[in-house]
Every structure is written in C-alpha cells, then in structure tokens.
Motif scaffolding. Structure first.
Motif, short mmCIF file in Angstrom:
data_model
loop_
_atom_site.label_atom_id
_atom_site.label_comp_id
_atom_site.label_asym_id
_atom_site.label_seq_id
_atom_site.Cartn_x
_atom_site.Cartn_y
_atom_site.Cartn_z
N VAL A 7 16.00 28.07 -39.09
CA VAL A 7 15.56 27.53 -37.61
C VAL A 7 14.74 28.58 -36.81
N THR A 8 13.51 27.81 -36.23
CA THR A 8 12.60 28.86 -35.65
C THR A 8 13.27 28.37 -34.15
N GLY A 20 18.60 35.66 -42.26
CA GLY A 20 18.86 35.48 -40.90
C GLY A 20 20.34 36.17 -40.61
N THR A 21 20.81 36.40 -39.35
CA THR A 21 21.93 37.42 -39.01
C THR A 21 22.94 36.09 -38.66
N PHE A 22 22.72 35.00 -38.15
CA PHE A 22 23.73 33.97 -37.69
C PHE A 22 23.55 32.77 -38.45
N GLU A 69 24.67 23.54 -43.07
CA GLU A 69 24.62 25.08 -42.65
C GLU A 69 22.97 25.35 -42.19
N LEU A 70 22.89 25.82 -41.38
CA LEU A 70 21.38 26.36 -40.59
C LEU A 70 21.49 27.86 -40.34
N PHE A 71 20.33 28.48 -40.53
CA PHE A 71 20.47 29.94 -40.45
C PHE A 71 19.41 30.55 -39.13
N PHE A 72 19.74 31.46 -38.69
CA PHE A 72 18.76 32.23 -37.17
C PHE A 72 18.53 33.44 -37.64
N LEU A 73 17.34 33.98 -37.31
CA LEU A 73 17.16 35.29 -37.40
C LEU A 73 18.09 36.12 -36.41
N ASP A 74 18.48 35.63 -35.20
CA ASP A 74 19.32 36.48 -34.45
C ASP A 74 19.83 35.60 -33.50
N SER A 165 8.84 36.42 -36.04
CA SER A 165 8.47 36.02 -37.54
C SER A 165 10.00 35.54 -38.07
N PRO A 166 9.92 34.92 -39.42
CA PRO A 166 11.07 34.64 -39.86
C PRO A 166 11.73 36.10 -40.64
N ALA A 167 11.10 37.06 -40.83
CA ALA A 167 11.38 38.47 -41.19
C ALA A 167 11.75 39.30 -40.10
#
Length: 205
Positions: A7-8, A20-22, A69-74, A165-167
């Motif tokens: 997710v952006t 991502g971390t979450f 399941e979705l993922f987020f940078l933070d 950015s995604p990274a």
C-alpha cells in the motif's frame, strides 16, 4: 514476481519486492486461486494496521478466502492511506491511538466503529484518495504526517520533508510548494495530541 499487496500513502495497492514493516487489511479483496486482487479495493470500512509477527502465527499470503494481507512501509504510510492500529494484535498501540484521537478531536469514549466511519469519510472521494488542505505550515506538522505534491508523497519529520518510496525515505531535493495533506485530519489531530507512529529506519537516518 511479487504479489500486488503493498500500500502506498495514496492508498493504492502496488506490486513491489519491498515487504514493509507492518501488515493489515481492508477485508477480503483477492482471489485465492490466482492470488490477484479483485476490482474492489476494500470490502470493509475497518482498515487496520497489524504486526507482521504475532504469537508465532504464520499466514500464507493471499492463499485463503480470508482477509487480504496488505503491507506498509511503516505506520505513517498506513495512516496516510487511511488505516488505524488493530485492537487485536496491537491493543496497546490501538488504545494509545484512541486516547490521542479523543484528545485531538475533542471526543470521549469513541469506539473503533466510530473511528472507522470518520476515517472512511476522510480517506475517500468517490472511490479515490481524498486530499485535504494542510492546516499549518509544513514545518509545524507533527512527525508522521504525510503530504502530497504532484505525483510524489512526503513524510514530515522534525519539520523536514522526506520523499517516500517503496524502499524507504530520502531527503526532498527542493522545498515543497502548496502540498496537500494525505493523512486524514482526524488522524492528524491524534498525531498532534501526542501519538507517535512507528517510522521506517530510513526516516530516522
């Protein structure tokens, strides 16, 4: 090939090798047979942010007819997209967030359902991301707030804008002019009331 599940800050769901971390979800929005997203991007107004590791449980991603399941940078990215902490796997964080929400928004005894309803009004505009006016100068925004300028998203930390950015994050190369607020106003009030979101390590370099 990476799955389309990251997710952006705009709330879009993209494919990227960066994990991502979450994690978190918006209900069931995928086909387990193909592990691809359906046309809809949410099936529940409860958009939550969860721990990637909890009690040693392991979920095969997009493998079941269960939540996607979705993922987020933070956590700042999740907030910008319109998510909130989960009251199951992140109860302590969720209670801190609710207390800050109540203080910042001048309410009491707010339920998760009521927060979800308010967030749903603030995060979407006819199915697309709702942008808001920035209420104060950029340097006065709380840590963890996110803004949008053109096609780029930025995190605010100690009054500075960092390019998302995604990274991870990088220092903005120029001063932002007339950005729009990505973080829903009610969540912004919670940040201003003292909730400290978990940020990606690149935001703290």
């Amino acid at each position: 090939m990476p799955l389309q599940n990251r997710v952006t800050p705009l709330g879009d769901i993209i494919a990227t090798p960066h994990r991502g971390t979450f994690t978190g979800n918006r209900g069931i929005i995928h086909d387990p047979a193909t592990k691809t997203l359906l046309k809809k991007r949410w099936s529940s107004p409860a958009w939550i942010t969860c721990l990637c590791e909890f009690r040693g449980w392991r979920r095969p991603v997009m493998a079941r007819r269960s939540w996607t399941e979705l993922f987020f940078l933070d956590e700042a990215t999740a907030f910008a997209a319109g998510h909130r902490p989960c009251f199951f796997c992140r109860r302590e964080d969720a209670n801190r967030f609710r207390a800050a929400w109540e203080t910042g928004n001048g309410v009491s005894k707010v339920s998760a359902k009521a927060m979800d309803a308010q967030l749903h009004l603030e995060r979407l505009d006819h199915g697309r991301k709702r942008l808001h006016a920035v209420p104060v100068p950029l340097a006065e925004l709380p840590d963890g707030a996110m803004v949008q300028r053109g096609e780029e998203s930025f995190l605010v930390v100690q009054g500075r804008a960092l390019l998302w950015s995604p990274a991870g994050y990088a220092r903005a190369e120029r001063e932002l002019e007339s950005p729009m607020l990505l973080t829903p106003p009610s969540t912004l009030h919670a940040l201003r009331a003292g909730y400290q979101p978990a940020l990606h390590p690149t935001a703290l370099d």
